[in-house]
Design a protein around this motif. Structure first.
Motif, PDB file in Angstrom:
ATOM      1  N   ASN A  23       0.888  -1.218   0.243  1.00  0.00           N
ATOM      2  CA  ASN A  23      -0.005  -0.059   0.090  1.00  0.00           C
ATOM      3  C   ASN A  23       0.722   1.296  -0.143  1.00  0.00           C
ATOM      4  O   ASN A  23       0.459   2.338  -0.658  1.00  0.00           O
ATOM      5  CB  ASN A  23      -0.912  -0.120   1.325  1.00  0.00           C
ATOM      6  CG  ASN A  23      -2.071  -1.067   0.946  1.00  0.00           C
ATOM      7  OD1 ASN A  23      -2.171  -1.293   0.006  1.00  0.00           O
ATOM      8  ND2 ASN A  23      -2.655  -1.491   2.243  1.00  0.00           N
ATOM      9  N   ARG A  24       1.922   1.170   0.716  1.00  0.00           N
ATOM     10  CA  ARG A  24       2.929   2.412   0.873  1.00  0.00           C
ATOM     11  C   ARG A  24       3.351   2.647  -0.614  1.00  0.00           C
ATOM     12  O   ARG A  24       3.652   3.688  -1.000  1.00  0.00           O
ATOM     13  CB  ARG A  24       3.960   2.104   1.909  1.00  0.00           C
ATOM     14  CG  ARG A  24       3.278   2.268   3.386  1.00  0.00           C
ATOM     15  CD  ARG A  24       4.590   2.425   4.369  1.00  0.00           C
ATOM     16  NE  ARG A  24       5.603   1.495   4.427  1.00  0.00           N
ATOM     17  CZ  ARG A  24       5.176   0.581   5.091  1.00  0.00           C
ATOM     18  NH1 ARG A  24       4.301   0.657   6.020  1.00  0.00           N
ATOM     19  NH2 ARG A  24       5.958  -0.646   5.262  1.00  0.00           N
ATOM     20  N   GLN A  25       3.780   1.575  -1.324  1.00  0.00           N
ATOM     21  CA  GLN A  25       4.383   1.555  -2.302  1.00  0.00           C
ATOM     22  C   GLN A  25       3.370   2.152  -3.537  1.00  0.00           C
ATOM     23  O   GLN A  25       3.874   2.837  -4.429  1.00  0.00           O
ATOM     24  CB  GLN A  25       4.930   0.279  -2.982  1.00  0.00           C
ATOM     25  CG  GLN A  25       6.377  -0.239  -2.085  1.00  0.00           C
ATOM     26  CD  GLN A  25       6.626  -1.570  -2.573  1.00  0.00           C
ATOM     27  OE1 GLN A  25       5.938  -2.251  -3.292  1.00  0.00           O
ATOM     28  NE2 GLN A  25       7.587  -2.051  -2.008  1.00  0.00           N
ATOM     29  N   ASN A  26       2.090   1.893  -3.393  1.00  0.00           N
ATOM     30  CA  ASN A  26       1.081   2.414  -4.319  1.00  0.00           C
ATOM     31  C   ASN A  26       0.589   3.792  -4.154  1.00  0.00           C
ATOM     32  O   ASN A  26      -0.012   4.246  -4.829  1.00  0.00           O
ATOM     33  CB  ASN A  26       0.080   1.327  -4.455  1.00  0.00           C
ATOM     34  CG  ASN A  26       0.271  -0.010  -4.926  1.00  0.00           C
ATOM     35  OD1 ASN A  26       1.245  -0.091  -5.656  1.00  0.00           O
ATOM     36  ND2 ASN A  26      -0.372  -1.213  -4.613  1.00  0.00           N
ATOM     37  N   THR A  27       0.881   4.365  -2.781  1.00  0.00           N
ATOM     38  CA  THR A  27       0.713   5.761  -2.558  1.00  0.00           C
ATOM     39  C   THR A  27       1.182   6.745  -3.420  1.00  0.00           C
ATOM     40  O   THR A  27       2.524   6.369  -3.730  1.00  0.00           O
ATOM     41  CB  THR A  27       0.897   6.093  -1.223  1.00  0.00           C
ATOM     42  OG1 THR A  27       0.308   4.971  -0.415  1.00  0.00           O
ATOM     43  CG2 THR A  27       0.583   7.338  -0.866  1.00  0.00           C
ATOM     44  N   VAL A  28       0.649   7.400  -3.987  1.00  0.00           N
ATOM     45  CA  VAL A  28       1.046   8.432  -4.891  1.00  0.00           C
ATOM     46  C   VAL A  28       2.024   9.521  -4.009  1.00  0.00           C
ATOM     47  O   VAL A  28       1.766  10.225  -2.854  1.00  0.00           O
ATOM     48  CB  VAL A  28       0.036   9.529  -5.436  1.00  0.00           C
ATOM     49  CG1 VAL A  28       0.380  10.919  -6.436  1.00  0.00           C
ATOM     50  CG2 VAL A  28      -0.684   8.573  -6.384  1.00  0.00           C
ATOM     51  N   SER A  29       3.002   9.838  -4.508  1.00  0.00           N
ATOM     52  CA  SER A  29       4.148  10.667  -3.785  1.00  0.00           C
ATOM     53  C   SER A  29       5.195  11.246  -4.636  1.00  0.00           C
ATOM     54  O   SER A  29       5.182  10.615  -6.125  1.00  0.00           O
ATOM     55  CB  SER A  29       4.939   9.964  -2.654  1.00  0.00           C
ATOM     56  OG  SER A  29       5.786   8.749  -3.214  1.00  0.00           O
ATOM     57  N   PHE A  30       5.797  12.306  -4.536  1.00  0.00           N
ATOM     58  CA  PHE A  30       6.584  13.091  -5.239  1.00  0.00           C
ATOM     59  C   PHE A  30       7.771  13.163  -4.307  1.00  0.00           C
ATOM     60  O   PHE A  30       7.847  13.679  -3.323  1.00  0.00           O
ATOM     61  CB  PHE A  30       6.237  14.253  -5.783  1.00  0.00           C
ATOM     62  CG  PHE A  30       5.074  14.121  -6.769  1.00  0.00           C
ATOM     63  CD1 PHE A  30       5.113  13.822  -8.065  1.00  0.00           C
ATOM     64  CD2 PHE A  30       3.703  14.195  -6.234  1.00  0.00           C
ATOM     65  CE1 PHE A  30       4.039  13.451  -8.757  1.00  0.00           C
ATOM     66  CE2 PHE A  30       2.305  13.990  -7.172  1.00  0.00           C
ATOM     67  CZ  PHE A  30       2.619  13.817  -8.392  1.00  0.00           C
ATOM     68  N   SER A  31       8.949  12.851  -4.978  1.00  0.00           N
ATOM     69  CA  SER A  31      10.375  13.538  -4.486  1.00  0.00           C
ATOM     70  C   SER A  31      10.733  14.953  -4.670  1.00  0.00           C
ATOM     71  O   SER A  31       9.933  15.486  -5.533  1.00  0.00           O
ATOM     72  CB  SER A  31      11.730  12.402  -4.768  1.00  0.00           C
ATOM     73  OG  SER A  31      11.676  12.729  -6.227  1.00  0.00           O
ATOM     74  N   GLY A  32      11.579  15.537  -3.971  1.00  0.00           N
ATOM     75  CA  GLY A  32      12.082  16.853  -4.256  1.00  0.00           C
ATOM     76  C   GLY A  32      12.645  16.951  -5.661  1.00  0.00           C
ATOM     77  O   GLY A  32      12.268  17.937  -6.210  1.00  0.00           O
ATOM     78  N   ASN A  33      13.221  15.888  -6.084  1.00  0.00           N
ATOM     79  CA  ASN A  33      13.759  15.961  -7.725  1.00  0.00           C
ATOM     80  C   ASN A  33      12.589  15.853  -8.447  1.00  0.00           C
ATOM     81  O   ASN A  33      12.551  16.533  -9.726  1.00  0.00           O
ATOM     82  CB  ASN A  33      14.587  14.869  -7.820  1.00  0.00           C
ATOM     83  CG  ASN A  33      16.077  15.342  -7.417  1.00  0.00           C
ATOM     84  OD1 ASN A  33      16.683  16.253  -7.843  1.00  0.00           O
ATOM     85  ND2 ASN A  33      16.652  14.545  -6.593  1.00  0.00           N
ATOM     86  N   ALA A  34      11.555  15.141  -8.390  1.00  0.00           N
ATOM     87  CA  ALA A  34      10.359  14.935  -9.040  1.00  0.00           C
ATOM     88  C   ALA A  34       9.603  16.272  -9.282  1.00  0.00           C
ATOM     89  O   ALA A  34       9.359  16.885 -10.338  1.00  0.00           O
ATOM     90  CB  ALA A  34       9.521  14.018  -8.755  1.00  0.00           C
ATOM     91  N   LEU A  35       9.341  16.951  -8.040  1.00  0.00           N
ATOM     92  CA  LEU A  35       8.902  18.207  -8.210  1.00  0.00           C
ATOM     93  C   LEU A  35       9.636  19.346  -8.773  1.00  0.00           C
ATOM     94  O   LEU A  35       9.124  20.130  -9.352  1.00  0.00           O
ATOM     95  CB  LEU A  35       8.658  18.691  -6.579  1.00  0.00           C
ATOM     96  CG  LEU A  35       7.579  17.971  -5.817  1.00  0.00           C
ATOM     97  CD1 LEU A  35       7.491  18.688  -4.425  1.00  0.00           C
ATOM     98  CD2 LEU A  35       6.323  18.167  -6.412  1.00  0.00           C
ATOM     99  N   LYS A  36      11.462  19.169  -8.719  1.00  0.00           N
ATOM    100  CA  LYS A  36      11.958  20.222  -9.430  1.00  0.00           C
ATOM    101  C   LYS A  36      11.680  19.935 -10.774  1.00  0.00           C
ATOM    102  O   LYS A  36      11.811  20.896 -11.520  1.00  0.00           O
ATOM    103  CB  LYS A  36      13.418  20.044  -9.156  1.00  0.00           C
ATOM    104  CG  LYS A  36      14.343  21.011  -9.466  1.00  0.00           C
ATOM    105  CD  LYS A  36      15.733  20.582  -9.049  1.00  0.00           C
ATOM    106  CE  LYS A  36      15.904  20.996  -7.748  1.00  0.00           C
ATOM    107  NZ  LYS A  36      17.377  20.827  -7.028  1.00  0.00           N
ATOM    108  N   TRP A  37      11.609  18.656 -11.376  1.00  0.00           N
ATOM    109  CA  TRP A  37      11.392  18.522 -12.835  1.00  0.00           C
ATOM    110  C   TRP A  37      10.263  18.966 -13.234  1.00  0.00           C
ATOM    111  O   TRP A  37       9.986  19.582 -14.550  1.00  0.00           O
ATOM    112  CB  TRP A  37      11.550  16.940 -13.033  1.00  0.00           C
ATOM    113  CG  TRP A  37      13.208  16.576 -13.330  1.00  0.00           C
ATOM    114  CD1 TRP A  37      13.620  15.846 -12.500  1.00  0.00           C
ATOM    115  CD2 TRP A  37      13.895  17.079 -14.365  1.00  0.00           C
ATOM    116  NE1 TRP A  37      15.192  15.698 -12.803  1.00  0.00           N
ATOM    117  CE2 TRP A  37      15.119  16.207 -14.219  1.00  0.00           C
ATOM    118  CE3 TRP A  37      13.626  17.721 -15.392  1.00  0.00           C
ATOM    119  CZ2 TRP A  37      16.148  16.396 -15.184  1.00  0.00           C
ATOM    120  CZ3 TRP A  37      14.715  17.699 -16.768  1.00  0.00           C
ATOM    121  CH2 TRP A  37      16.021  17.197 -16.254  1.00  0.00           C
ATOM    122  N   ILE A  38       9.067  18.748 -12.567  1.00  0.00           N
ATOM    123  CA  ILE A  38       7.876  19.166 -12.924  1.00  0.00           C
ATOM    124  C   ILE A  38       7.944  20.806 -12.852  1.00  0.00           C
ATOM    125  O   ILE A  38       7.180  21.207 -14.022  1.00  0.00           O
ATOM    126  CB  ILE A  38       6.820  18.825 -11.944  1.00  0.00           C
ATOM    127  CG1 ILE A  38       6.556  17.333 -11.755  1.00  0.00           C
ATOM    128  CG2 ILE A  38       5.452  19.521 -11.867  1.00  0.00           C
ATOM    129  CD1 ILE A  38       5.585  16.839 -10.832  1.00  0.00           C
TER     130      ILE A  38
END
Length: 244
Positions: free
Chosen positions: A5-20
């Motif tokens: 369940n934790r793996q399937n939870t939507v989440s973003f790392s700092g780098n993912a947010l930076k790329w967005i």
């Protein structure tokens, strides 16, 4: 099952947010430099849907869509600035990097947005982030002294107005707000979204921010934004020059 369940939870790392943030910023600046300044005579469709939809041809509609996408970038950069301030080993070094970025980026910014190498009436967003960093430093220094915290924040907002940097006092206020609410992600997202309602689609950024997982990500890319910001402006300015 819990691990799954934790793996399937939507989440973003700092780098993912930076790329967005970088991608949406590039889309936003592309609209300004290549569509508004070249095909729409400097007019913007981002804030006037009725005007954009009533105009013939695709440029107004395309500009409106691109600017709406681009509104997501700034709140994310403000949030990442707060995270950087909280976790940095040296605020002085962090401020120095932002100051260098602001100065290096000013000519590319002026060339891309205004078509001239020096435009003194408006400064790039790195100055806003730098002033916001100063505002957070003062807020932390006056911890427990609410009056001084508010007065210092107001002073830095005034400084942003005097410098006339991108997003100005509103941008600095957002940075201070996100820092003050950093211990509660829900309130941070709610009040952050409310504070940028005037920016059309900008509140959507806080959906992504709410799902930040507190991790930097696999590839740190510490200096990625520092290089990307002036370079993408130079590239857009060059394309605009070729288009004529």
């Amino acid at each position: 099952m819990a691990a799954q369940n934790r793996q399937n939870t939507v989440s973003f790392s700092g780098n993912a947010l930076k790329w967005i943030a970088m991608v949406t910023m590039f889309i936003d600046h592309s609209a300004v430099v290549l569509i508004e300044n070249r095909f729409l005579g400097g007019q913007t469709a981002a804030m006037d849907y009725a005007l954009a939809l009533s105009q013939p041809g695709p440029w107004w509609k395309l500009d409106m869509v691109m600017r709406l996408i681009g509104r997501i970038a700034f709140p994310i950069f403000c949030f990442l600035l707060v995270e950087g301030f909280v976790h940095t080993r040296s605020v002085k070094d962090y401020a120095m990097r932002l100051a260098i970025l602001a100065c290096v980026s000013e000519i590319p910014f002026d060339l891309a947005i205004f078509g001239v190498p020096f435009y003194w009436d408006y400064q790039n967003v790195a100055f806003t982030l730098l002033i916001g960093l100063g505002a957070m430093t003062a807020w932390k220094k006056f911890e427990g002294k609410a009056v001084f915290q508010v007065l210092s924040a107001a002073g830095f907002c005034l400084a942003a107005m005097i410098v006339d940097c991108d997003y100005g006092a509103f941008g600095v206020f957002l940075i201070v707000l996100l820092y003050a609410l950093r211990e509660n992600r829900r309130w941070q997202a709610i009040f952050g979204a409310l504070s940028v309602l005037w920016e059309n689609s900008a509140p959507l950024a806080f959906i992504l921010i709410y799902f930040y997982n507190g991790q930097r990500g696999k590839s740190h890319g510490k200096y990625l934004f520092y290089a990307f910001y002036p370079l993408h402006l130079l590239i857009l300015a060059g394309i605009a020059k070729i288009i004529g």
